[in-house]
Design a protein around this motif. Structure first.
Motif, mmCIF file in Angstrom:
data_model
loop_
_atom_site.group_PDB
_atom_site.id
_atom_site.type_symbol
_atom_site.label_atom_id
_atom_site.label_comp_id
_atom_site.label_asym_id
_atom_site.label_seq_id
_atom_site.Cartn_x
_atom_site.Cartn_y
_atom_site.Cartn_z
ATOM 1 N N LEU A 6 -11.073 7.838 3.808
ATOM 2 C CA LEU A 6 -10.175 6.728 3.503
ATOM 3 C C LEU A 6 -8.902 7.223 2.820
ATOM 4 N N PHE A 7 -9.019 8.317 2.110
ATOM 5 C CA PHE A 7 -7.893 8.870 1.370
ATOM 6 C C PHE A 7 -7.488 10.216 1.975
ATOM 7 N N TRP A 8 -7.389 10.231 3.301
ATOM 8 C CA TRP A 8 -7.089 11.440 4.055
ATOM 9 C C TRP A 8 -5.758 12.064 3.650
ATOM 10 N N ASP A 9 -4.816 11.252 3.193
ATOM 11 C CA ASP A 9 -3.480 11.735 2.865
ATOM 12 C C ASP A 9 -3.318 12.095 1.386
ATOM 13 N N THR A 10 -4.410 12.049 0.641
ATOM 14 C CA THR A 10 -4.379 12.274 -0.803
ATOM 15 C C THR A 10 -5.581 13.111 -1.205
ATOM 16 N N ASP A 11 -5.420 13.917 -2.258
ATOM 17 C CA ASP A 11 -6.567 14.622 -2.819
ATOM 18 C C ASP A 11 -7.312 13.616 -3.687
ATOM 19 N N ILE A 12 -8.485 13.194 -3.233
ATOM 20 C CA ILE A 12 -9.245 12.137 -3.912
ATOM 21 C C ILE A 12 -9.583 12.511 -5.356
ATOM 22 N N ASN A 13 -9.682 13.799 -5.647
ATOM 23 C CA ASN A 13 -9.998 14.242 -7.001
ATOM 24 C C ASN A 13 -8.809 14.145 -7.952
ATOM 25 N N LYS A 14 -7.623 13.952 -7.400
ATOM 26 C CA LYS A 14 -6.425 13.868 -8.242
ATOM 27 C C LYS A 14 -5.910 12.432 -8.386
ATOM 28 N N ILE A 15 -6.603 11.483 -7.822
ATOM 29 C CA ILE A 15 -6.182 10.085 -7.939
ATOM 30 C C ILE A 15 -6.414 9.609 -9.364
ATOM 31 N N ASP A 16 -5.405 8.982 -9.948
ATOM 32 C CA ASP A 16 -5.565 8.333 -11.252
ATOM 33 C C ASP A 16 -6.051 6.916 -10.942
ATOM 34 N N TRP A 17 -7.351 6.715 -11.086
ATOM 35 C CA TRP A 17 -7.995 5.481 -10.626
ATOM 36 C C TRP A 17 -7.520 4.249 -11.389
ATOM 37 N N GLU A 18 -7.037 4.419 -12.592
ATOM 38 C CA GLU A 18 -6.521 3.287 -13.359
ATOM 39 C C GLU A 18 -5.078 2.983 -12.980
ATOM 40 N N GLN A 19 -4.258 3.987 -12.959
ATOM 41 C CA GLN A 19 -2.837 3.795 -12.686
ATOM 42 C C GLN A 19 -2.588 3.341 -11.238
ATOM 43 N N HIS A 20 -3.352 3.870 -10.294
ATOM 44 C CA HIS A 20 -3.128 3.574 -8.878
ATOM 45 C C HIS A 20 -4.141 2.583 -8.315
ATOM 46 N N TYR A 21 -4.633 1.678 -9.139
ATOM 47 C CA TYR A 21 -5.679 0.759 -8.690
ATOM 48 C C TYR A 21 -5.241 -0.122 -7.527
ATOM 49 N N LYS A 22 -3.962 -0.527 -7.495
ATOM 50 C CA LYS A 22 -3.498 -1.384 -6.391
ATOM 51 C C LYS A 22 -3.575 -0.639 -5.060
ATOM 52 N N TYR A 23 -3.126 0.596 -5.079
ATOM 53 C CA TYR A 23 -3.184 1.436 -3.877
ATOM 54 C C TYR A 23 -4.631 1.602 -3.410
ATOM 55 N N VAL A 24 -5.521 1.921 -4.340
ATOM 56 C CA VAL A 24 -6.928 2.160 -3.998
ATOM 57 C C VAL A 24 -7.559 0.899 -3.426
ATOM 58 N N ILE A 25 -7.362 -0.226 -4.100
ATOM 59 C CA ILE A 25 -7.965 -1.485 -3.642
ATOM 60 C C ILE A 25 -7.443 -1.855 -2.256
ATOM 61 N N LYS A 26 -6.137 -1.764 -2.066
ATOM 62 C CA LYS A 26 -5.570 -2.091 -0.750
ATOM 63 C C LYS A 26 -6.136 -1.180 0.334
ATOM 64 N N ARG A 27 -6.190 0.117 0.054
ATOM 65 C CA ARG A 27 -6.665 1.078 1.042
ATOM 66 C C ARG A 27 -8.117 0.791 1.429
ATOM 67 N N VAL A 28 -8.966 0.566 0.449
ATOM 68 C CA VAL A 28 -10.384 0.347 0.740
ATOM 69 C C VAL A 28 -10.584 -0.994 1.437
ATOM 70 N N PHE A 29 -9.862 -2.030 1.009
ATOM 71 C CA PHE A 29 -10.057 -3.336 1.641
ATOM 72 C C PHE A 29 -9.406 -3.425 3.016
ATOM 73 N N GLN A 30 -8.451 -2.564 3.316
ATOM 74 C CA GLN A 30 -7.881 -2.514 4.660
ATOM 75 C C GLN A 30 -8.753 -1.714 5.616
ATOM 76 N N ARG A 31 -9.294 -0.583 5.139
ATOM 77 C CA ARG A 31 -9.948 0.359 6.044
ATOM 78 C C ARG A 31 -11.420 0.627 5.767
ATOM 79 N N GLY A 32 -11.915 0.180 4.618
ATOM 80 C CA GLY A 32 -13.282 0.503 4.245
ATOM 81 C C GLY A 32 -14.310 -0.468 4.812
ATOM 82 N N ASP A 33 -15.571 -0.060 4.743
ATOM 83 C CA ASP A 33 -16.652 -0.944 5.182
ATOM 84 C C ASP A 33 -17.129 -1.790 4.000
ATOM 85 N N ASP A 34 -18.090 -2.671 4.229
ATOM 86 C CA ASP A 34 -18.557 -3.582 3.182
ATOM 87 C C ASP A 34 -19.135 -2.850 1.982
ATOM 88 N N GLU A 35 -19.848 -1.760 2.236
ATOM 89 C CA GLU A 35 -20.447 -1.009 1.122
ATOM 90 C C GLU A 35 -19.347 -0.397 0.237
#
Length: 168
Positions: A102-131
């Motif tokens: 889902l985060f093919w264009d980003t190093d998932i280990n370097k994501i600031d999960w708090e600061q970039h929460y909008k990006y993460v939520i949008k990405r997962v809800f656009q492309r992720g599965d229910d789980e």
């Protein structure tokens, strides 16, 4: 704690206790009765359903001729390990659930999960599965999901589908 037990740091003391009983060919029930304990109490510890108390640890150590404090030290290291796992779960979502693709264009280990929460939520809800959506829902909570997805109501664990965002 003797060197023999050093390697068990972080392991539930019930597992080590069970190993000692097996190694000495002792049965749980007779052993429990011999130290004046209920067999169910020892069984709960062996099954890792409860921790080891100090009084019980002292009784077991004395009966098995194990250095005093060994089981309590193991209990503390086990508790530390569990607490670290809990704290780690608060730092980022569970990567065993979130597909790194889902985060093919980003190093998932370097994501600031708090600061970039909008990006993460949008990405997962656009492309992720229910789980994956459920994991993001668990990690960020209802309010943040509502804020980003634009849904005014989210009941229980129902997941918004974000119709206002186009798939690209």
């Amino acid at each position: 704690m003797t060197k023999e037990f050093e390697r068990f740091k972080g392991i539930h003391p019930g597992a080590v206790f069970e190993r000692e009983l097996n190694k000495r060919k002792l049965s749980q029930r007779p052993f429990a009765l011999s130290i004046g304990e209920h067999p169910q109490s020892l069984n709960a510890i062996i099954k890792r359903k409860r921790g080891m108390s100090t009084p019980l640890a002292l009784k077991i150590e004395k009966a098995l001729d194990i250095e005093e404090g060994t089981f309590m030290i193991l209990q503390v290291y086990h508790d530390i390990r569990k607490e670290k796992q809990k704290q780690n779960a608060l730092v980022h979502p569970d990567f065993s659930i979130i597909n790194k693709v889902l985060f093919w264009d980003t190093d998932i280990n370097k994501i600031d999960w708090e600061q970039h929460y909008k990006y993460v939520i949008k990405r997962v809800f656009q492309r992720g599965d229910d789980e994956e959506k459920r994991e993001i829902f668990r990690f960020y909570g209802k309010e943040r999901i509502k804020e980003v997805t634009g849904r005014s109501t989210i009941s229980g664990n129902s997941l918004p589908i974000m119709p206002h965002l186009e798939m690209r």
